[in-house]
Design an enzyme around this catalytic site. Structure first.
Site, PDB file in Angstrom:
ATOM      1  N   ASP A   8       0.851  -1.190   0.000  1.00 46.15           N
ATOM      2  CA  ASP A   8       0.000   0.000   0.000  1.00 46.15           C
ATOM      3  C   ASP A   8       0.889   1.243   0.000  1.00 46.15           C
ATOM      4  OD1 ASP A   8       0.890   0.306   2.598  1.00 46.15           O
ATOM      5  OD2 ASP A   8      -1.097   0.251   3.526  1.00 46.15           O
ATOM      6  N   CYS A  65       3.149  -3.394   3.964  1.00 49.25           N
ATOM      7  CA  CYS A  65       2.353  -2.211   4.283  1.00 49.25           C
ATOM      8  C   CYS A  65       3.058  -1.508   5.435  1.00 49.25           C
ATOM      9  CB  CYS A  65       0.897  -2.569   4.572  1.00 49.25           C
ATOM     10  SG  CYS A  65       0.594  -3.706   5.933  1.00 49.25           S
ATOM     11  N   GLY A  66       2.345  -0.746   6.252  1.00 47.60           N
ATOM     12  CA  GLY A  66       3.012  -0.045   7.345  1.00 47.60           C
ATOM     13  C   GLY A  66       3.637  -1.027   8.329  1.00 47.60           C
ATOM     14  N   THR A  67       2.837  -1.987   8.768  1.00 51.39           N
ATOM     15  CA  THR A  67       3.309  -2.992   9.738  1.00 51.39           C
ATOM     16  C   THR A  67       3.431  -4.388   9.147  1.00 51.39           C
ATOM     17  OG1 THR A  67       1.040  -3.492  10.366  1.00 51.39           O
ATOM     18  CG2 THR A  67       2.183  -1.778  11.655  1.00 51.39           C
ATOM     19  N   GLY A  68       2.775  -4.634   8.039  1.00 51.85           N
ATOM     20  CA  GLY A  68       2.668  -5.984   7.471  1.00 51.85           C
ATOM     21  C   GLY A  68       1.447  -6.727   8.000  1.00 51.85           C
ATOM     22  N   GLY A  70      -1.913  -5.782   8.568  1.00 54.41           N
ATOM     23  CA  GLY A  70      -3.204  -5.686   7.873  1.00 54.41           C
ATOM     24  C   GLY A  70      -3.227  -6.507   6.596  1.00 54.41           C
ATOM     25  N   HIS A  98       8.909 -24.489   9.009  1.00 52.45           N
ATOM     26  CA  HIS A  98       7.872 -25.119   9.846  1.00 52.45           C
ATOM     27  C   HIS A  98       6.451 -24.886   9.344  1.00 52.45           C
ATOM     28  CE1 HIS A  98      10.462 -25.528  13.771  1.00 52.45           C
ATOM     29  NE2 HIS A  98      11.090 -25.953  12.687  1.00 52.45           N
ATOM     30  N   ASN A  99       6.175 -23.674   8.901  1.00 52.92           N
ATOM     31  CA  ASN A  99       4.793 -23.314   8.548  1.00 52.92           C
ATOM     32  C   ASN A  99       4.529 -23.344   7.053  1.00 52.92           C
ATOM     33  OD1 ASN A  99       5.736 -20.841  10.796  1.00 52.92           O
ATOM     34  ND2 ASN A  99       4.357 -22.478  11.431  1.00 52.92           N
ATOM     35  N   ARG A 109       7.247   0.479   8.022  1.00 52.95           N
ATOM     36  CA  ARG A 109       7.441   1.391   9.151  1.00 52.95           C
ATOM     37  C   ARG A 109       8.129   0.684  10.320  1.00 52.95           C
ATOM     38  NH1 ARG A 109       1.289   3.746   8.583  1.00 52.95           N
ATOM     39  NH2 ARG A 109       1.709   5.167   6.828  1.00 52.95           N
ATOM     40  N   ARG A 132       6.573 -33.925  10.331  1.00 53.01           N
ATOM     41  CA  ARG A 132       5.512 -33.595  11.290  1.00 53.01           C
ATOM     42  C   ARG A 132       4.896 -32.225  11.008  1.00 53.01           C
ATOM     43  NH1 ARG A 132      10.196 -32.062  13.792  1.00 53.01           N
ATOM     44  NH2 ARG A 132      10.168 -30.191  15.083  1.00 53.01           N
ATOM     45  N   HIS A 133       5.690 -31.381  10.350  1.00 50.37           N
ATOM     46  CA  HIS A 133       5.169 -30.044  10.044  1.00 50.37           C
ATOM     47  C   HIS A 133       4.059 -30.118   8.991  1.00 50.37           C
ATOM     48  CE1 HIS A 133       8.195 -28.351  12.595  1.00 50.37           C
ATOM     49  NE2 HIS A 133       9.136 -28.986  11.925  1.00 50.37           N
ATOM     50  N   ARG A 136       0.713 -30.622  10.491  1.00 50.11           N
ATOM     51  CA  ARG A 136       0.116 -29.390  11.048  1.00 50.11           C
ATOM     52  C   ARG A 136      -0.409 -28.480   9.943  1.00 50.11           C
ATOM     53  NH1 ARG A 136       5.243 -29.530  14.998  1.00 50.11           N
ATOM     54  NH2 ARG A 136       4.357 -30.996  16.485  1.00 50.11           N
TER      55      ARG A 136
HETATM   56  C1  RB5 Z   1      -1.764   2.572   6.597  1.00 49.61           C
HETATM   57  O1  RB5 Z   1      -1.746   3.755   7.310  1.00 49.61           O
HETATM   58  C2  RB5 Z   1      -1.527   1.395   7.538  1.00 49.61           C
HETATM   59  O2  RB5 Z   1      -2.628   1.223   8.363  1.00 49.61           O
HETATM   60  C3  RB5 Z   1      -1.225   0.142   6.756  1.00 49.61           C
HETATM   61  O3  RB5 Z   1      -0.137   0.362   5.936  1.00 49.61           O
HETATM   62  C4  RB5 Z   1      -0.890  -1.106   7.539  1.00 49.61           C
HETATM   63  O4  RB5 Z   1       0.097  -0.845   8.497  1.00 49.61           O
HETATM   64  C5  RB5 Z   1      -2.004  -1.870   8.094  1.00 49.61           C
HETATM   65  O5  RB5 Z   1      -1.841  -2.909   8.734  1.00 49.61           O
END
Ligand code: RB5
Length: 151
Positions: A8, A65-68, A70, A98-99, A109, A132-133, A136
């Protein structure tokens, strides 16, 4: 490998860098993320990347994305997707071993470009351990299909 990348507006600059890096490792890149910094909705890109992986159009996916978080949540709503959020190389390796994660997500970010590249390379080079993985992993499928497990 063929790798689909989605992002995004929070991750456009890092996506560009990661795309070039993935190509330099010898992989083919399918870019379905935004190339703009205009605000946009991350669930859409998570869904598209998940669908591209499950359909076989790509071998695996990368979401930024910002955190990965969402985007990973969105991708995991697609049946067959195993997306994990990762901020370190140990997790990047283990999420494949494993996954058998078929989508790697991280936050622009949260991690800097050099660590992001190390995470991507580690994830792409790692191999699923099976055994075993796999049992799962089969349980994930059972959850998706509404089947009762042993637990
Ligand atoms: C966008 O501001 C932010 O919410 C998006 O990039 C992401 O971090 C969502 O999980």
């Amino acid at each position: 490998m063929k790798i689909v990348i989605g992002n995004d507006h929070a991750a456009t600059a890092l996506k560009m860098e990661i795309m070039e890096y993935v190509k330099s490792l010898g992989h083919e890149v399918i870019n379905i993320g935004t190339d703009s910094i205009e605000r946009c909705d991350y669930p859409v890109y998570g869904k598209w990347v998940g669908r591209a992986v499950v359909s076989g159009d790509a071998d695996c996916g990368i979401l930024i994305c910002g955190t990965g978080v969402g985007m990973a949540i969105a991708a995991n709503k697609v049946k067959g997707v195993r997306a994990g959020v990762c901020s370190d190389t140990a997790t990047a390796r283990l999420m494949k071993e494993h996954n058998n994660a078929n989508v790697l997500a991280f936050g622009a970010r949260i991690v800097g470009p050099e660590l992001a590249k190390d995470i991507v390379r580690t994830y792409l080079e790692a191999e699923f351990s099976g055994g075993r993985h796999q049992e799962r992993i089969n349980m994930f499928r059972d959850i998706e299909e509404g089947k009762e497990g042993d637990a």
